[in-house]
Design a protein around this motif. Structure first.
Motif, PDB file in Angstrom:
ATOM      1  N   ILE A 173       5.096  -4.143  -2.996  1.00 59.80           N
ATOM      2  CA  ILE A 173       4.479  -5.260  -3.641  1.00 59.80           C
ATOM      3  C   ILE A 173       2.885  -4.971  -3.486  1.00 59.80           C
ATOM      4  O   ILE A 173       2.492  -4.559  -2.328  1.00 59.80           O
ATOM      5  CB  ILE A 173       4.571  -6.472  -2.489  1.00 59.80           C
ATOM      6  N   ARG A 174       2.329  -5.363  -4.479  1.00 58.80           N
ATOM      7  CA  ARG A 174       0.564  -5.036  -4.249  1.00 58.80           C
ATOM      8  C   ARG A 174       0.184  -6.381  -4.096  1.00 58.80           C
ATOM      9  O   ARG A 174       0.303  -7.161  -4.765  1.00 58.80           O
ATOM     10  CB  ARG A 174       0.135  -4.491  -5.648  1.00 58.80           C
ATOM     11  N   VAL A 175      -0.134  -6.552  -2.758  1.00 62.66           N
ATOM     12  CA  VAL A 175      -0.516  -7.624  -2.367  1.00 62.66           C
ATOM     13  C   VAL A 175      -2.047  -8.135  -2.401  1.00 62.66           C
ATOM     14  O   VAL A 175      -2.769  -9.136  -2.197  1.00 62.66           O
ATOM     15  CB  VAL A 175      -0.512  -8.311  -0.830  1.00 62.66           C
ATOM     16  N   ALA A 176      -2.918  -6.826  -2.747  1.00 61.69           N
ATOM     17  CA  ALA A 176      -4.262  -6.786  -2.836  1.00 61.69           C
ATOM     18  C   ALA A 176      -4.729  -5.537  -3.715  1.00 61.69           C
ATOM     19  O   ALA A 176      -3.880  -4.661  -3.737  1.00 61.69           O
ATOM     20  CB  ALA A 176      -4.914  -6.893  -1.406  1.00 61.69           C
ATOM     21  N   PRO A 177      -5.859  -5.439  -4.344  1.00 60.54           N
ATOM     22  CA  PRO A 177      -6.188  -4.315  -5.036  1.00 60.54           C
ATOM     23  C   PRO A 177      -5.965  -3.105  -4.116  1.00 60.54           C
ATOM     24  O   PRO A 177      -5.496  -2.088  -4.991  1.00 60.54           O
ATOM     25  CB  PRO A 177      -7.517  -4.536  -5.337  1.00 60.54           C
ATOM     26  N   ARG A 178      -6.124  -3.093  -2.962  1.00 53.27           N
ATOM     27  CA  ARG A 178      -6.151  -1.621  -2.280  1.00 53.27           C
ATOM     28  C   ARG A 178      -5.129  -1.979  -1.061  1.00 53.27           C
ATOM     29  O   ARG A 178      -5.185  -1.178  -0.019  1.00 53.27           O
ATOM     30  CB  ARG A 178      -7.273  -1.409  -1.633  1.00 53.27           C
TER      31      ARG A 178
ATOM     32  N   MET B  18     -10.875   8.231  -4.254  1.00 55.54           N
ATOM     33  CA  MET B  18      -9.718   8.500  -3.171  1.00 55.54           C
ATOM     34  C   MET B  18      -8.528   7.522  -3.248  1.00 55.54           C
ATOM     35  O   MET B  18      -7.557   7.967  -2.666  1.00 55.54           O
ATOM     36  CB  MET B  18     -10.637   8.231  -1.773  1.00 55.54           C
ATOM     37  N   LEU B  19      -8.881   6.342  -3.748  1.00 62.12           N
ATOM     38  CA  LEU B  19      -7.513   5.551  -4.015  1.00 62.12           C
ATOM     39  C   LEU B  19      -6.545   6.007  -4.704  1.00 62.12           C
ATOM     40  O   LEU B  19      -5.442   6.078  -4.683  1.00 62.12           O
ATOM     41  CB  LEU B  19      -7.959   4.148  -4.442  1.00 62.12           C
ATOM     42  N   GLY B  20      -6.800   6.808  -5.750  1.00 63.06           N
ATOM     43  CA  GLY B  20      -6.228   7.422  -6.815  1.00 63.06           C
ATOM     44  C   GLY B  20      -5.367   8.470  -6.127  1.00 63.06           C
ATOM     45  O   GLY B  20      -4.115   8.558  -6.340  1.00 63.06           O
ATOM     46  N   GLN B  21      -5.975   9.263  -5.252  1.00 66.42           N
ATOM     47  CA  GLN B  21      -5.173  10.380  -4.412  1.00 66.42           C
ATOM     48  C   GLN B  21      -4.217   9.868  -3.600  1.00 66.42           C
ATOM     49  O   GLN B  21      -3.239  10.023  -3.326  1.00 66.42           O
ATOM     50  CB  GLN B  21      -6.306  11.248  -3.741  1.00 66.42           C
ATOM     51  N   PHE B  22      -4.785   8.552  -2.868  1.00 64.64           N
ATOM     52  CA  PHE B  22      -3.668   8.057  -1.978  1.00 64.64           C
ATOM     53  C   PHE B  22      -2.510   7.330  -2.876  1.00 64.64           C
ATOM     54  O   PHE B  22      -1.290   7.721  -2.210  1.00 64.64           O
ATOM     55  CB  PHE B  22      -4.445   6.796  -1.447  1.00 64.64           C
ATOM     56  N   GLU B  23      -2.839   6.872  -3.901  1.00 63.32           N
ATOM     57  CA  GLU B  23      -1.623   6.171  -4.631  1.00 63.32           C
ATOM     58  C   GLU B  23      -0.747   7.197  -5.157  1.00 63.32           C
ATOM     59  O   GLU B  23       0.445   7.226  -5.379  1.00 63.32           O
ATOM     60  CB  GLU B  23      -1.990   5.111  -5.732  1.00 63.32           C
ATOM     61  N   SER B  24      -1.349   8.351  -5.568  1.00 58.58           N
ATOM     62  CA  SER B  24      -0.482   9.586  -5.942  1.00 58.58           C
ATOM     63  C   SER B  24       0.381   9.706  -5.055  1.00 58.58           C
ATOM     64  O   SER B  24       1.585  10.228  -5.002  1.00 58.58           O
ATOM     65  CB  SER B  24      -1.407  10.469  -6.669  1.00 58.58           C
ATOM     66  N   SER B  25      -0.217  10.061  -4.008  1.00 59.77           N
ATOM     67  CA  SER B  25       0.395  10.887  -2.743  1.00 59.77           C
ATOM     68  C   SER B  25       1.683   9.898  -2.241  1.00 59.77           C
ATOM     69  O   SER B  25       2.615  10.154  -1.912  1.00 59.77           O
ATOM     70  CB  SER B  25      -0.661  10.871  -1.469  1.00 59.77           C
ATOM     71  N   LEU B  26       1.398   8.481  -2.139  1.00 60.00           N
ATOM     72  CA  LEU B  26       2.531   7.632  -2.032  1.00 60.00           C
ATOM     73  C   LEU B  26       3.462   7.346  -2.664  1.00 60.00           C
ATOM     74  O   LEU B  26       4.620   7.199  -2.522  1.00 60.00           O
ATOM     75  CB  LEU B  26       1.578   5.956  -1.515  1.00 60.00           C
ATOM     76  N   SER B  27       3.102   7.416  -4.061  1.00 60.32           N
ATOM     77  CA  SER B  27       4.154   7.130  -5.301  1.00 60.32           C
ATOM     78  C   SER B  27       5.101   8.461  -4.888  1.00 60.32           C
ATOM     79  O   SER B  27       6.310   8.188  -5.038  1.00 60.32           O
ATOM     80  CB  SER B  27       3.587   7.339  -6.360  1.00 60.32           C
ATOM     81  N   ALA B  28       4.626   9.488  -4.741  1.00 59.94           N
ATOM     82  CA  ALA B  28       5.274  10.987  -4.585  1.00 59.94           C
ATOM     83  C   ALA B  28       6.520  10.694  -3.261  1.00 59.94           C
ATOM     84  O   ALA B  28       7.575  11.038  -3.434  1.00 59.94           O
ATOM     85  CB  ALA B  28       4.683  12.062  -4.458  1.00 59.94           C
ATOM     86  N   ALA B  29       5.776  10.248  -2.325  1.00 55.61           N
ATOM     87  CA  ALA B  29       6.530  10.109  -1.123  1.00 55.61           C
ATOM     88  C   ALA B  29       7.550   9.025  -1.127  1.00 55.61           C
ATOM     89  O   ALA B  29       8.824   9.194  -0.497  1.00 55.61           O
ATOM     90  CB  ALA B  29       5.490   9.747   0.065  1.00 55.61           C
ATOM     91  N   LEU B  30       7.273   7.938  -1.960  1.00 55.18           N
ATOM     92  CA  LEU B  30       8.620   6.872  -2.317  1.00 55.18           C
ATOM     93  C   LEU B  30       9.405   7.362  -3.197  1.00 55.18           C
ATOM     94  O   LEU B  30      10.258   6.771  -3.324  1.00 55.18           O
ATOM     95  CB  LEU B  30       7.784   5.663  -2.381  1.00 55.18           C
ATOM     96  N   GLY B  31       9.067   8.107  -4.157  1.00 55.01           N
ATOM     97  CA  GLY B  31       9.971   8.669  -5.114  1.00 55.01           C
ATOM     98  C   GLY B  31       9.891   7.627  -6.126  1.00 55.01           C
ATOM     99  O   GLY B  31      11.004   7.628  -7.168  1.00 55.01           O
TER     100      GLY B  31
ATOM    101  N   PRO C  55      -4.335  10.926   6.758  1.00 53.82           N
ATOM    102  CA  PRO C  55      -4.971   9.935   7.300  1.00 53.82           C
ATOM    103  C   PRO C  55      -6.630  10.035   6.565  1.00 53.82           C
ATOM    104  O   PRO C  55      -7.442   8.954   6.986  1.00 53.82           O
ATOM    105  CB  PRO C  55      -5.176  10.318   8.587  1.00 53.82           C
ATOM    106  N   ASP C  56      -6.815  10.799   5.856  1.00 54.99           N
ATOM    107  CA  ASP C  56      -8.304  10.861   5.352  1.00 54.99           C
ATOM    108  C   ASP C  56      -8.077   9.923   4.092  1.00 54.99           C
ATOM    109  O   ASP C  56      -9.089   9.448   3.639  1.00 54.99           O
ATOM    110  CB  ASP C  56      -8.724  12.326   4.720  1.00 54.99           C
ATOM    111  N   LEU C  57      -6.800   9.607   3.685  1.00 57.82           N
ATOM    112  CA  LEU C  57      -6.729   9.003   2.255  1.00 57.82           C
ATOM    113  C   LEU C  57      -6.279   7.361   2.679  1.00 57.82           C
ATOM    114  O   LEU C  57      -6.705   6.481   1.973  1.00 57.82           O
ATOM    115  CB  LEU C  57      -5.581   9.472   1.324  1.00 57.82           C
ATOM    116  N   GLY C  58      -5.601   7.002   3.711  1.00 64.47           N
ATOM    117  CA  GLY C  58      -5.186   5.843   3.957  1.00 64.47           C
ATOM    118  C   GLY C  58      -4.421   5.742   5.457  1.00 64.47           C
ATOM    119  O   GLY C  58      -4.391   6.655   5.859  1.00 64.47           O
ATOM    120  N   CYS C  59      -3.592   4.707   5.259  1.00 64.66           N
ATOM    121  CA  CYS C  59      -2.579   4.605   6.433  1.00 64.66           C
ATOM    122  C   CYS C  59      -1.379   3.637   6.518  1.00 64.66           C
ATOM    123  O   CYS C  59      -1.506   3.128   5.439  1.00 64.66           O
ATOM    124  CB  CYS C  59      -3.316   4.092   7.740  1.00 64.66           C
ATOM    125  N   SER C  60      -0.568   3.581   7.277  1.00 63.35           N
ATOM    126  CA  SER C  60       0.612   2.866   7.123  1.00 63.35           C
ATOM    127  C   SER C  60       0.861   2.200   8.274  1.00 63.35           C
ATOM    128  O   SER C  60       0.683   2.853   9.556  1.00 63.35           O
ATOM    129  CB  SER C  60       1.919   3.961   6.952  1.00 63.35           C
TER     130      SER C  60
END
Length: 140
Positions: A33-38, A1-14, A57-62
């Protein structure tokens, strides 16, 4: 799930995301900034509030941290010696090289130090501590 979240976030931020804790990625008007592993923080350079990112929301939150924290930008040839009087950070260690971030404490209050260059950094501190920090920096 973390991989999906990070992929989605990376795409959203460009842009790519920092891979390891303490790593930062600068893109356009913000720093990731990566302040912790997740846990990732997004710091905007222009002082504006970030718009909500469309995160599944199934992957993470802001969560906006801006109301609870202040960011101080510090620069000068003596910055390392001034900060060494109250922060336990080795300015010359690889983990605090320019482009890196480290969590530490400033007079027992948690702060995030983001090293921006050889002679500059940002400190992200709780808003309730900002006045004390500002007074201390002015005296230093």
């Amino acid at each position: 799930m973390l991989g999906q979240f990070e992929s989605s976030l990376s795409a959203a931020l460009g842009t790519k995301l920092p891979a390891s804790v303490g790593e930062t990625v600068r893109h356009k008007n913000f720093v990731i900034i990566r302040v912790a592993p997740r846990r990732l923080w997004l710091a905007l350079d222009d002082g504006t509030q970030g718009s909500s990112l469309a995160i599944d929301p199934d992957l993470g939150c802001s969560v906006c941290l801006g109301e609870g924290r202040m960011r101080f930008s510090l620069a000068g040839a003596d910055i390392a010696s001034i900060l060494s009087t109250c922060i336990a950070v080795d300015w010359h260690a690889p983990t605090t090289a320019p482009g890196r971030a480290v969590q530490t404490s400033f007079h027992h209050v948690p702060v995030l130090l983001i090293r921006t260059s050889e002679t500059s950094c940002d400190l992200v501190a709780p808003r309730s501590f900002a006045r004390s920090l500002q007074d201390w920096l002015a005296d230093g």
